[in-house]
Design a protein around this motif. Structure first.
Motif, PDB file in Angstrom:
ATOM      1  N   VAL A   1      29.168  44.472  44.660  1.00  0.00           N
ATOM      2  CA  VAL A   1      30.525  44.280  45.153  1.00  0.00           C
ATOM      3  C   VAL A   1      31.458  44.220  43.948  1.00  0.00           C
ATOM      4  O   VAL A   1      31.181  43.508  42.990  1.00  0.00           O
ATOM      5  CB  VAL A   1      30.653  42.969  45.954  1.00  0.00           C
ATOM      6  N   VAL A   2      32.522  44.999  44.021  1.00  0.00           N
ATOM      7  CA  VAL A   2      33.486  45.032  42.917  1.00  0.00           C
ATOM      8  C   VAL A   2      34.896  44.823  43.487  1.00  0.00           C
ATOM      9  O   VAL A   2      35.222  45.305  44.574  1.00  0.00           O
ATOM     10  CB  VAL A   2      33.397  46.381  42.159  1.00  0.00           C
ATOM     11  N   THR A   3      35.707  44.077  42.744  1.00  0.00           N
ATOM     12  CA  THR A   3      37.072  43.777  43.187  1.00  0.00           C
ATOM     13  C   THR A   3      38.075  44.511  42.301  1.00  0.00           C
ATOM     14  O   THR A   3      37.907  44.559  41.083  1.00  0.00           O
ATOM     15  CB  THR A   3      37.319  42.255  43.093  1.00  0.00           C
ATOM     16  N   ARG A   4      39.090  45.107  42.917  1.00  0.00           N
ATOM     17  CA  ARG A   4      40.177  45.668  42.124  1.00  0.00           C
ATOM     18  C   ARG A   4      41.391  44.784  42.352  1.00  0.00           C
ATOM     19  O   ARG A   4      42.018  44.812  43.413  1.00  0.00           O
ATOM     20  CB  ARG A   4      40.459  47.106  42.530  1.00  0.00           C
ATOM     21  N   ARG A   5      41.685  43.976  41.354  1.00  0.00           N
ATOM     22  CA  ARG A   5      42.702  42.943  41.529  1.00  0.00           C
ATOM     23  C   ARG A   5      44.051  43.539  41.929  1.00  0.00           C
ATOM     24  O   ARG A   5      44.730  43.025  42.802  1.00  0.00           O
ATOM     25  CB  ARG A   5      42.866  42.128  40.244  1.00  0.00           C
ATOM     26  N   ALA A   6      44.418  44.638  41.277  1.00  0.00           N
ATOM     27  CA  ALA A   6      45.745  45.217  41.521  1.00  0.00           C
ATOM     28  C   ALA A   6      45.922  45.608  42.990  1.00  0.00           C
ATOM     29  O   ALA A   6      47.039  45.600  43.505  1.00  0.00           O
ATOM     30  CB  ALA A   6      45.943  46.436  40.624  1.00  0.00           C
ATOM     31  N   LEU A   7      44.824  45.929  43.666  1.00  0.00           N
ATOM     32  CA  LEU A   7      44.913  46.350  45.063  1.00  0.00           C
ATOM     33  C   LEU A   7      44.465  45.267  46.039  1.00  0.00           C
ATOM     34  O   LEU A   7      44.432  45.485  47.243  1.00  0.00           O
ATOM     35  CB  LEU A   7      44.049  47.599  45.293  1.00  0.00           C
ATOM     36  N   GLN A   8      44.129  44.079  45.521  1.00  0.00           N
ATOM     37  CA  GLN A   8      43.533  43.025  46.351  1.00  0.00           C
ATOM     38  C   GLN A   8      42.393  43.591  47.200  1.00  0.00           C
ATOM     39  O   GLN A   8      42.273  43.286  48.389  1.00  0.00           O
ATOM     40  CB  GLN A   8      44.581  42.342  47.232  1.00  0.00           C
ATOM     41  N   ALA A   9      41.564  44.434  46.596  1.00  0.00           N
ATOM     42  CA  ALA A   9      40.486  45.080  47.343  1.00  0.00           C
ATOM     43  C   ALA A   9      39.140  44.640  46.789  1.00  0.00           C
ATOM     44  O   ALA A   9      38.920  44.683  45.577  1.00  0.00           O
ATOM     45  CB  ALA A   9      40.606  46.593  47.235  1.00  0.00           C
ATOM     46  N   LYS A  10      38.247  44.190  47.681  1.00  0.00           N
ATOM     47  CA  LYS A  10      36.886  43.788  47.290  1.00  0.00           C
ATOM     48  C   LYS A  10      35.933  44.673  48.081  1.00  0.00           C
ATOM     49  O   LYS A  10      35.819  44.534  49.299  1.00  0.00           O
ATOM     50  CB  LYS A  10      36.686  42.309  47.627  1.00  0.00           C
ATOM     51  N   LEU A  11      35.276  45.603  47.401  1.00  0.00           N
ATOM     52  CA  LEU A  11      34.523  46.640  48.110  1.00  0.00           C
ATOM     53  C   LEU A  11      33.065  46.707  47.649  1.00  0.00           C
ATOM     54  O   LEU A  11      32.733  46.388  46.513  1.00  0.00           O
ATOM     55  CB  LEU A  11      35.206  48.005  47.913  1.00  0.00           C
ATOM     56  N   VAL A  12      32.230  47.163  48.566  1.00  0.00           N
ATOM     57  CA  VAL A  12      30.779  47.210  48.377  1.00  0.00           C
ATOM     58  C   VAL A  12      30.330  48.644  48.109  1.00  0.00           C
ATOM     59  O   VAL A  12      30.886  49.576  48.680  1.00  0.00           O
ATOM     60  CB  VAL A  12      30.079  46.734  49.681  1.00  0.00           C
ATOM     61  N   PHE A  13      29.335  48.824  47.234  1.00  0.00           N
ATOM     62  CA  PHE A  13      28.673  50.129  47.190  1.00  0.00           C
ATOM     63  C   PHE A  13      27.166  49.943  47.106  1.00  0.00           C
ATOM     64  O   PHE A  13      26.677  48.876  46.727  1.00  0.00           O
ATOM     65  CB  PHE A  13      29.196  51.006  46.039  1.00  0.00           C
ATOM     66  N   HIS A  14      26.443  50.982  47.519  1.00  0.00           N
ATOM     67  CA  HIS A  14      24.981  50.983  47.485  1.00  0.00           C
ATOM     68  C   HIS A  14      24.495  52.281  46.886  1.00  0.00           C
ATOM     69  O   HIS A  14      25.043  53.345  47.168  1.00  0.00           O
ATOM     70  CB  HIS A  14      24.400  50.860  48.906  1.00  0.00           C
ATOM     71  N   SER A  15      23.430  52.198  46.089  1.00  0.00           N
ATOM     72  CA  SER A  15      22.782  53.407  45.593  1.00  0.00           C
ATOM     73  C   SER A  15      21.400  53.066  45.070  1.00  0.00           C
ATOM     74  O   SER A  15      21.228  52.072  44.350  1.00  0.00           O
ATOM     75  CB  SER A  15      23.608  54.034  44.462  1.00  0.00           C
ATOM     76  N   SER A  16      20.423  53.898  45.409  1.00  0.00           N
ATOM     77  CA  SER A  16      19.066  53.674  44.889  1.00  0.00           C
ATOM     78  C   SER A  16      19.012  53.779  43.371  1.00  0.00           C
ATOM     79  O   SER A  16      18.076  53.288  42.746  1.00  0.00           O
ATOM     80  CB  SER A  16      18.091  54.697  45.486  1.00  0.00           C
ATOM     81  N   HIS A  17      20.022  54.434  42.786  1.00  0.00           N
ATOM     82  CA  HIS A  17      20.021  54.608  41.334  1.00  0.00           C
ATOM     83  C   HIS A  17      20.306  53.303  40.577  1.00  0.00           C
ATOM     84  O   HIS A  17      20.098  53.255  39.368  1.00  0.00           O
ATOM     85  CB  HIS A  17      21.037  55.677  40.930  1.00  0.00           C
ATOM     86  N   VAL A  18      20.802  52.283  41.276  1.00  0.00           N
ATOM     87  CA  VAL A  18      21.151  51.044  40.558  1.00  0.00           C
ATOM     88  C   VAL A  18      20.186  49.880  40.825  1.00  0.00           C
ATOM     89  O   VAL A  18      20.494  48.731  40.493  1.00  0.00           O
ATOM     90  CB  VAL A  18      22.618  50.605  40.817  1.00  0.00           C
ATOM     91  N   PHE A  19      19.014  50.163  41.419  1.00  0.00           N
ATOM     92  CA  PHE A  19      17.983  49.115  41.445  1.00  0.00           C
ATOM     93  C   PHE A  19      17.703  48.672  40.015  1.00  0.00           C
ATOM     94  O   PHE A  19      17.435  49.518  39.145  1.00  0.00           O
ATOM     95  CB  PHE A  19      16.662  49.668  41.983  1.00  0.00           C
ATOM     96  N   PRO A  20      17.706  47.381  39.720  1.00  0.00           N
ATOM     97  CA  PRO A  20      17.238  46.974  38.393  1.00  0.00           C
ATOM     98  C   PRO A  20      15.778  47.410  38.201  1.00  0.00           C
ATOM     99  O   PRO A  20      14.992  47.369  39.136  1.00  0.00           O
ATOM    100  CB  PRO A  20      17.332  45.441  38.437  1.00  0.00           C
ATOM    101  N   GLN A  21      15.454  47.820  36.963  1.00  0.00           N
ATOM    102  CA  GLN A  21      14.061  48.177  36.699  1.00  0.00           C
ATOM    103  C   GLN A  21      13.192  46.921  36.631  1.00  0.00           C
ATOM    104  O   GLN A  21      12.032  46.953  37.017  1.00  0.00           O
ATOM    105  CB  GLN A  21      13.950  48.971  35.402  1.00  0.00           C
ATOM    106  N   PHE A  22      13.783  45.846  36.111  1.00  0.00           N
ATOM    107  CA  PHE A  22      13.078  44.559  36.137  1.00  0.00           C
ATOM    108  C   PHE A  22      14.104  43.455  36.292  1.00  0.00           C
ATOM    109  O   PHE A  22      15.287  43.641  35.988  1.00  0.00           O
ATOM    110  CB  PHE A  22      12.243  44.353  34.856  1.00  0.00           C
ATOM    111  N   SER A  23      13.636  42.311  36.778  1.00  0.00           N
ATOM    112  CA  SER A  23      14.474  41.123  36.813  1.00  0.00           C
ATOM    113  C   SER A  23      13.630  39.911  36.463  1.00  0.00           C
ATOM    114  O   SER A  23      12.557  39.704  37.045  1.00  0.00           O
ATOM    115  CB  SER A  23      15.108  40.935  38.198  1.00  0.00           C
ATOM    116  N   VAL A  24      14.135  39.132  35.522  1.00  0.00           N
ATOM    117  CA  VAL A  24      13.475  37.889  35.134  1.00  0.00           C
ATOM    118  C   VAL A  24      13.988  36.771  36.035  1.00  0.00           C
ATOM    119  O   VAL A  24      15.197  36.535  36.121  1.00  0.00           O
ATOM    120  CB  VAL A  24      13.772  37.538  33.663  1.00  0.00           C
TER     121      VAL A  24
END
Lengths: 399, 399
Positions: B163-186
């Motif tokens: 989820v990313v917010t663009r303050r200037a537009l007061q917009a908080k929007l979601v995106f999804h993509s298999s390309h951004v799975f973390p490879q690992f998480s501690v």
């Protein structure tokens, strides 16, 4: 050693550290077999491996072939239940002769396990039998593979393990390697409609015991893993008998299929102690007497829970309460009842639970113990406390 | 459309088809941060991204740096809660200027979400804001990334969303993509000991509502997913308040951490209808009034369950029984009690559940509805039945 403490004490143990990774892509639902081409590199030379003729008779093989129009296809049939090293090495030869670069297993756990071995053995330097002797440690690469699951039971479609039997040695051995995770697995519940009911019985018991091997040990305060394991047991109890009564109920078969996959994909076993003594003793029964894998589990587990109850006390009480709803009465009574209900469930699934039901008598026990010793199975279970003496007691109680 | 049927009817629905794949490698336990070098290609130019100074102050940043001796390291700090497009684009510039080839997020959900955006935007052709406008559909590749989680809450460490917010537009929007799975998480539970308790409160409520969004819809006979969801809710109810009372209890933090990860890694949502209306309405509250994400969820969920109870009747009864143990009395009474207990749990976690608690009055509602409309959120929920009129009722009931 940290694992040893006063048996009935509820250890305020810490969840064990773990690494968990499972990259298999599950394609779940009706007709998903038609999408497998999206998951295999174009131009691949694909070997389809299967067992007897059932996947040919019921059309699954034709559907796989149709989905792979445009690929160069080869077939290898005849992978038997408890797949044998001898048979699989013929597939390895075919893979090498034909420069195969993708393996597609179409079948149940035996076909998938066998395909995993072929995937690793085809690229292995040295004698492939050593893969079994070092339990997979020496595997450095494997051919990519996918599966079309026809029989919910073993979980092999979403894990890194496999079991291979070498008939000449009466040896049934396990190996594990991250290199043999299937890249994808098709789980279409409708594919199970035509299965003989005996295979559903076996599948439900197999999945149930997989969960128990990872759950019924000693508590380490792993609440999520415990809740998930209990959820799978409750689901199998609910759908198992009904799946025998109504073979074409989609939801029953879907829940059975997903339970079996979740039961052995690494998730419920992450961060908890594991047992697996029932499996190891059971493997010897299959190797020596040819019993179905699930039959051996149904025989051994109730005896093992009884013999090892002191070590498993706290978890047995939790199992009795959360899975069987047993709250009243003394602790011994609840534990005894939970074990008896477990046995009754296996029998309700039409699997006999005593060695004598299969014509195996006391005289077979020394040979089974000898084989356990030969295979190094002399300190089994989550506390390594199932020595040969304890295995002897378990087998005697199973008569 | 198949999703519409008489509301209180218990649909004998079939489990929905699904694909499920989650390749993230979870490194769970004490000191696992020291092993991250095993999961990043040697010689990589690694950018470490984090938020404020807490990871520097508590030593986590130094541990990450120490584990990566031998790599060329860069740092980007200042990723804020509800990470902003404006800030993240500065990181994208750094990545491109310095030819970074691996991103390491050290922090909570905001840092991880922001890093996912940077990973995709750095390799994106065209204006990166369009990633948010098409919700990730146009992402074709991303830099590889890993995470060191310091705050259990969002599940971002093991999923493909951000989820990313663009303050200037007061917009908080979601995106999804298999390309951004973390490879690992501690996931090291000890890393949470020094967190302000407010963040634990937020994390528990966030995780609880994630599970509810995927569970509290209408039944499709997905027994495993239901049991797993209920298991996570029961665990969060059990550990949440105790984790506030005893911040250095390893087992409590471990179970909280694993519950939050499991709550939004795709597993419990596979094959079931999903709601997410609470999140979408909540996002507008954060964008317009700056409330914490979890605060917005604690406000909206109880009202939404009340307003939409006819649509959710069967699942509300199941929730009342299996999670809250409510069996007696009329159906209305049980449902009302389950919703009241849910609100009480949020308050027990020290999160206020009414708009008025945050100084937000009726006059704010028209603007919130306008923003929902601007962002296309006009038919939310598992039946697309949460129109702007229904959102208005939910907001009015939340005053």
């Amino acid at each position: 050693m940290a694992f040893f403490f006063k048996s009935r004490e509820i250890r305020k143990g810490k969840m064990l550290d773990f690494n968990f990774r499972n990259p298999t892509n599950i394609l779940f639902g009706r007709g998903k077999i038609a999408t497998i081409n999206e998951h295999i590199s174009p131009g691949s030379r694909v070997l389809i491996l299967y067992g007897g003729g059932s996947v040919r008779a019921n059309g699954t093989l034709a559907q796989a072939t149709a989905a792979l129009a445009g690929y160069t296809l080869f077939e290898f049939s005849g992978i038997e239940p408890n797949p044998s090293y001898e048979t699989l090495m013929k597939a390895v030869e075919l893979v090498q002769d034909e420069s195969i670069d993708f393996l597609l297993a179409v079948g149940g756990g035996s076909v998938i396990d066998g395909t995993k071995f072929v995937a690793a053995a085809a690229l292995f330097e040295g004698e492939p039998w050593s893969i079994l002797l070092d339990r997979g440690a020496s595997i450095e690469r494997a051919l990519p593979m996918g599966t079309v699951l026809t029989l919910p039971a073993t979980g092999s479609e979403m894990n890194r393990g496999a079991v291979v039997t070498r008939r000449a040695l009466q040896a049934k051995l396990v190996f594990h390697s991250s290199h043999v995770f299937p890249q994808f697995s098709v789980l279409d519940p409708e594919k199970t409609y035509s299965l003989p009911l005996k295979q559903i019985s076996n599948g439900v018991v197999d999945a149930y015991v997989h969960v128990m091997e990872q759950y019924l040990t000693y508590p380490v305060n792993a609440m999520v893993q415990d809740r998930f394991a209990e959820g799978l047991l409750l689901t199998l109890l609910e759908v198992g008998p009904r799946a025998l009564a109504d073979p074409e109920d989609y939801d029953l078969r879907a829940n059975l299929m997903w339970s079996a996959t979740m039961g052995l994909n690494g998730l419920i076993g992450a961060g908890v102690p594991q047992d697996w003594a029932t499996h190891m003793i059971g493997h010897e029964l299959t190797a020596a007497h040819g019993l179905d894998h699930a039959q051996t589990l149904a025989i051994i587990l109730p005896s093992l829970l009884t013999v090892c109850q002191e070590d498993k006390w706290a978890k047995l009480l939790q199992y009795a309460e959360r899975v069987w709803g047993l709250k009243g009465g003394g602790e011994e009574t609840r534990i005894e009842a939970a074990i008896a209900l477990t046995r009754k469930f296996f029998e309700q699934m039409r699997i006999k639970t005593h060695l004598s039901d299969y014509g195996i008598g006391e005289e077979s026990i020394p040979r089974l113990l000898q084989q356990l010793e030969t295979h190094g199975m002399v300190a089994l279970g989550e506390r390594q406390s199932v020595t040969l003496d304890v295995s002897k007691k378990i087998l005697e109680m199973s008569l």
